[in-house]
Design a protein around this motif. Sequence first.
Motif, PDB file in Angstrom:
ATOM      1  N   ILE A   8     -12.492 -48.249  13.713  1.00 35.00           N
ATOM      2  CA  ILE A   8     -13.284 -48.556  12.522  1.00 35.00           C
ATOM      3  C   ILE A   8     -12.702 -47.808  11.323  1.00 35.00           C
ATOM      4  N   GLY A   9     -12.569 -48.515  10.205  1.00 34.40           N
ATOM      5  CA  GLY A   9     -12.031 -47.857   9.027  1.00 34.40           C
ATOM      6  C   GLY A   9     -12.498 -48.504   7.744  1.00 34.40           C
ATOM      7  N   SER A  10     -12.247 -47.816   6.662  1.00 38.82           N
ATOM      8  CA  SER A  10     -12.516 -48.372   5.337  1.00 38.82           C
ATOM      9  C   SER A  10     -11.535 -49.514   5.094  1.00 38.82           C
ATOM     10  N   LEU A  11     -11.780 -50.290   4.073  1.00 42.93           N
ATOM     11  CA  LEU A  11     -10.865 -51.374   3.742  1.00 42.93           C
ATOM     12  C   LEU A  11      -9.460 -50.831   3.479  1.00 42.93           C
ATOM     13  N   ASP A  12      -9.356 -49.730   2.753  1.00 39.92           N
ATOM     14  CA  ASP A  12      -8.037 -49.155   2.472  1.00 39.92           C
ATOM     15  C   ASP A  12      -7.333 -48.721   3.754  1.00 39.92           C
ATOM     16  N   ALA A  13      -8.071 -48.086   4.659  1.00 37.75           N
ATOM     17  CA  ALA A  13      -7.471 -47.625   5.916  1.00 37.75           C
ATOM     18  C   ALA A  13      -7.036 -48.812   6.775  1.00 37.75           C
ATOM     19  N   VAL A  14      -7.867 -49.833   6.866  1.00 43.81           N
ATOM     20  CA  VAL A  14      -7.515 -51.002   7.665  1.00 43.81           C
ATOM     21  C   VAL A  14      -6.348 -51.752   7.027  1.00 43.81           C
ATOM     22  N   ARG A  15      -6.317 -51.818   5.704  1.00 43.95           N
ATOM     23  CA  ARG A  15      -5.181 -52.468   5.021  1.00 43.95           C
ATOM     24  C   ARG A  15      -3.879 -51.751   5.383  1.00 43.95           C
ATOM     25  N   ARG A  17      -3.254 -50.078   8.136  1.00 44.66           N
ATOM     26  CA  ARG A  17      -2.961 -50.407   9.543  1.00 44.66           C
ATOM     27  C   ARG A  17      -2.360 -51.810   9.655  1.00 44.66           C
ATOM     28  N   VAL A  18      -2.891 -52.740   8.874  1.00 48.40           N
ATOM     29  CA  VAL A  18      -2.374 -54.113   8.870  1.00 48.40           C
ATOM     30  C   VAL A  18      -0.935 -54.124   8.347  1.00 48.40           C
ATOM     31  N   GLU A  19      -0.683 -53.380   7.296  1.00 46.40           N
ATOM     32  CA  GLU A  19       0.674 -53.322   6.743  1.00 46.40           C
ATOM     33  C   GLU A  19       1.647 -52.711   7.746  1.00 46.40           C
ATOM     34  N   GLN A  20       1.211 -51.702   8.501  1.00 46.21           N
ATOM     35  CA  GLN A  20       2.063 -51.118   9.544  1.00 46.21           C
ATOM     36  C   GLN A  20       2.380 -52.153  10.616  1.00 46.21           C
ATOM     37  N   ALA A  21       1.378 -52.914  11.012  1.00 45.57           N
ATOM     38  CA  ALA A  21       1.594 -53.955  12.028  1.00 45.57           C
ATOM     39  C   ALA A  21       2.589 -54.999  11.524  1.00 45.57           C
ATOM     40  N   ARG A  22       2.462 -55.371  10.270  1.00 45.87           N
ATOM     41  CA  ARG A  22       3.390 -56.361   9.693  1.00 45.87           C
ATOM     42  C   ARG A  22       4.816 -55.817   9.635  1.00 45.87           C
ATOM     43  N   ARG A  23       4.954 -54.549   9.239  1.00 44.68           N
ATOM     44  CA  ARG A  23       6.293 -53.950   9.187  1.00 44.68           C
ATOM     45  C   ARG A  23       6.941 -53.934  10.572  1.00 44.68           C
ATOM     46  N   ALA A  24       6.107 -53.863  11.602  1.00 47.38           N
ATOM     47  CA  ALA A  24       6.609 -53.878  12.981  1.00 47.38           C
ATOM     48  C   ALA A  24       6.810 -55.307  13.490  1.00 47.38           C
ATOM     49  N   GLY A  25       6.579 -56.299  12.627  1.00 42.92           N
ATOM     50  CA  GLY A  25       6.804 -57.689  13.010  1.00 42.92           C
ATOM     51  C   GLY A  25       5.590 -58.404  13.573  1.00 42.92           C
ATOM     52  N   GLY A  26       4.425 -57.788  13.495  1.00 46.51           N
ATOM     53  CA  GLY A  26       3.213 -58.384  14.067  1.00 46.51           C
ATOM     54  C   GLY A  26       2.516 -59.341  13.117  1.00 46.51           C
TER      55      GLY A  26
END
Length: 159
Positions: A8-15, A17-26
């Motif tokens: 669970i995270g704030s919008l900024d924290a989840v954003r 995490r999403v950017e990290q996943a994208r950088r990893a190709g997810g």
Amino acid sequence: MRAAASKIGSLDAVRERVEQARRAGGSVALANGCFDVLHVGHVRYLEGAAAEADVLVVGVNGDASVRRLKGEGRPVMAAEERALLVAALRPVDHVVVFEEDDVSRLLLALRPDVHCKGTDYTADTVPEREVVRSYGGRVAIVGDPKRHDTRALLSRIRG
């Protein structure tokens, strides 16, 4: 496996995490709902949403939003409790509570590859479909036929 609360995270924290996943190709999917009383329909919806991408983010409506959408006496549980229950489900990677009545702001902030809605929608009736199309995402209808809903479950409980 991570503890549910860590998902669970704030919008900024989840954003982030999403950017990290994208950088990893997810790829990223977003599902959302009130999840007021968790039931089998919710589980099937989230399993279907998770199958659409590598990472599943779930937006949980805040308490005031649930009250506006579902009426007096709702939500049954506070947003923090609902978010924790959703986060405890295996298919869910990240959870963010949002206060608006629709997920347009989350969609624009996270820009998921796919926005997942339940079978009570069609691709043409998803309220946020134009927002998703505006950034090149797609809409997916997932889950089982809508035979489960919180209102009916609460009626049976109250008997």
